[in-house]
Design a protein around this motif. Structure first.
Motif, mmCIF file in Angstrom:
data_model
loop_
_atom_site.group_PDB
_atom_site.id
_atom_site.type_symbol
_atom_site.label_atom_id
_atom_site.label_comp_id
_atom_site.label_asym_id
_atom_site.label_seq_id
_atom_site.Cartn_x
_atom_site.Cartn_y
_atom_site.Cartn_z
ATOM 1 N N GLY A 149 80.348 59.315 77.087
ATOM 2 C CA GLY A 149 80.209 60.200 78.226
ATOM 3 C C GLY A 149 78.746 60.422 78.568
ATOM 4 O O GLY A 149 77.840 59.991 77.848
ATOM 5 N N VAL A 150 78.503 61.086 79.675
ATOM 6 C CA VAL A 150 77.149 61.400 80.113
ATOM 7 C C VAL A 150 76.745 62.737 79.513
ATOM 8 O O VAL A 150 77.423 63.751 79.725
ATOM 9 C CB VAL A 150 77.059 61.452 81.651
ATOM 10 N N ARG A 151 75.674 62.733 78.752
ATOM 11 C CA ARG A 151 75.219 63.970 78.106
ATOM 12 C C ARG A 151 74.867 65.011 79.166
ATOM 13 O O ARG A 151 74.153 64.738 80.130
ATOM 14 C CB ARG A 151 73.989 63.697 77.240
ATOM 15 N N GLY A 152 75.399 66.214 78.981
ATOM 16 C CA GLY A 152 75.124 67.299 79.907
ATOM 17 C C GLY A 152 76.073 67.374 81.085
ATOM 18 O O GLY A 152 75.960 68.262 81.918
ATOM 19 N N SER B 48 68.505 58.140 77.342
ATOM 20 C CA SER B 48 68.227 59.320 76.521
ATOM 21 C C SER B 48 66.893 59.998 76.825
ATOM 22 O O SER B 48 66.739 61.194 76.591
ATOM 23 C CB SER B 48 68.256 58.926 75.034
ATOM 24 N N LYS B 49 65.907 59.258 77.349
ATOM 25 C CA LYS B 49 64.584 59.832 77.611
ATOM 26 C C LYS B 49 64.323 60.073 79.097
ATOM 27 O O LYS B 49 63.778 61.099 79.480
ATOM 28 C CB LYS B 49 63.490 58.922 77.044
ATOM 29 N N LEU B 50 64.704 59.107 79.929
ATOM 30 C CA LEU B 50 64.470 59.244 81.360
ATOM 31 C C LEU B 50 65.676 59.821 82.106
ATOM 32 O O LEU B 50 65.577 60.150 83.289
ATOM 33 C CB LEU B 50 64.077 57.890 81.959
ATOM 34 N N HIS B 51 66.828 59.902 81.446
ATOM 35 C CA HIS B 51 68.004 60.619 81.965
ATOM 36 C C HIS B 51 68.501 60.095 83.315
ATOM 37 O O HIS B 51 68.931 60.874 84.176
ATOM 38 C CB HIS B 51 67.702 62.112 82.086
#
Length: 375
Positions: free
Chosen positions: A103-106, A170-173
């Motif tokens: 899934g997409v975090r957040g 994970s870093k650039l979202h």
């Protein structure tokens, strides 16, 4: 434990702290002028500094995604990305295989029809035989019944060199930002294909068709779109595809759109440069081929080739980016072509790093979304 593991970072930091405490504690005992005491002082100072630099290096690598593994760091990753096995031509899996999903975090919900889905895939080029991993973000609408007959615009997202595809997630979202923008109605639902331009690690091919080597430009211009369209409900027409990249990926994005406007209708270069370098990471990219060298120089392309019918976006910062003057010059050159369209994001300050690019990504996604069709 992997290079990007939090455990490795914690161990390195703990070791540096212990060495520092040990140095302070033992220093009075090593105050003598014999060779043992001097050697002890030198050893403690050297060990503490090495541990400190290792901790800082590991933290920086986690933040910016320079190297994905120990093998990558020490140059032991020699696979040239030409493996053809279960996804080979004629194989049952086709040129793309899904390895796992998440899934997409957040996003707030694990159901893909609500929060979207990220698929980790392996892709093999049918003509170049280049194999590379990637992450594919599918928006919530992709899974909703009312959109089951709809195709979606797609954007390829590239890292810098060496970079890791995981850092785009994970870093650039990118997925989370795209999901939020679409939810707010600021961009259309769009599929993102995230990977690094280093498809022949550890070599930096600068998205060039290297004579006798990896045909990287052909992979991104033809093989990658073909593999994705065959697997996902993506638009097939030229106006359905865009490409974004930072640093080396930014140069690649601009070049691919300029060379292949029927493949990419729009391209965004975040902190790009405009001419392929030749250095120890690239090796001999052109093998003495002047025409190929010129083709990899965007300045030469603007001066000598017919202007492509495509849209370009470039970004820089007045303070903190070395490409600022070159970017202003590039904007002026493109404007003079009359056919190629150019836009820009110029920040007051911002370095060549993830924090700067995170500030530019929302506007970039909105810009590219407005230039793509879903058919």
């Amino acid at each position: 434990m992997g290079l990007t593991s939090n455990k490795v970072l914690c161990v390195a930091v703990a070791f540096a702290v212990l060495l520092f405490i040990g140095t302070v504690w033992l220093w009075p005992r090593l105050a003598r002028r014999n060779w043992r005491a001097v050697g002890g002082r030198v050893g403690l100072m050297l060990g503490t500094q090495v541990a400190l630099f290792a901790s800082v290096g590991l933290a920086a690598n986690q933040a910016f995604g320079f190297y994905a593994s120990w093998a990558d760091l020490f140059g032991q990753e020699k696979d040239q990305g030409v493996v053809v096995n279960h996804t080979a031509l004629g194989g049952s899996g086709g040129p793309l295989e899904v390895l796992n999903t998440a899934g997409v975090r957040g996003a707030g919900d694990s159901a893909p029809e609500v929060g979207g889905e990220i698929q980790k895939v392996d892709i093999v080029g049918r003509t170049t035989h280049i194999a590379t991993p990637a992450y594919v973000y599918l928006p919530p609408e992709y899974f909703q019944a009312r959109y089951r007959a709809r195709t979606f615009p797609a954007t390829v997202v590239l890292t810098g060199y060496p970079g890791t595809a995981e850092a785009l997630v994970s870093k650039l979202h990118y997925p989370r930002t795209a999901q939020e923008l679409a939810k707010d109605g600021r961009m259309q639902p769009m599929i993102l294909v995230m990977l690094r331009p280093t498809v022949a690690p550890p070599r930096d091919t600068e998205c060039v068709d290297v004579p006798g080597g990896p045909q990287t430009e052909t992979f991104f211009a033809k093989d990658l779109p073909d593999a994705l369209v065959a697997h996902y409900r993506m638009g097939r027409k030229p106006g359905s595809w865009g490409i974004i990249g930072d640093s080396t990926g930014g140069y690649c994005a601009l070049k691919l759109a300029m060379h292949h406007p029927r493949s990419y209708a729009a391209a965004a270069g975040l902190s790009p440069y405009y001419k392929a370098p030749v250095d120890p990471t690239t090796g001999d990219l052109f093998r003495g081929n002047k025409a190929l060298r010129n083709r990899a120089d965007l300045w030469w392309c603007l001066n000598h080739l017919r202007a492509p019918d495509t849209s370009l976006l470039v970004t820089s910062s007045r303070i903190g980016e070395s490409n600022y003057k070159a970017t202003l010059k590039f904007i002026g050159r493109v404007q003079a072509t009359k056919l190629t369209r150019i836009s820009s994001i110029i920040l007051e300050s911002g370095g060549h790093n993830f924090n700067t690019w995170r500030r530019e990504i929302p506007a970039t996604l909105q810009w590219i979304s407005g230039r793509l069709s879903d058919r």
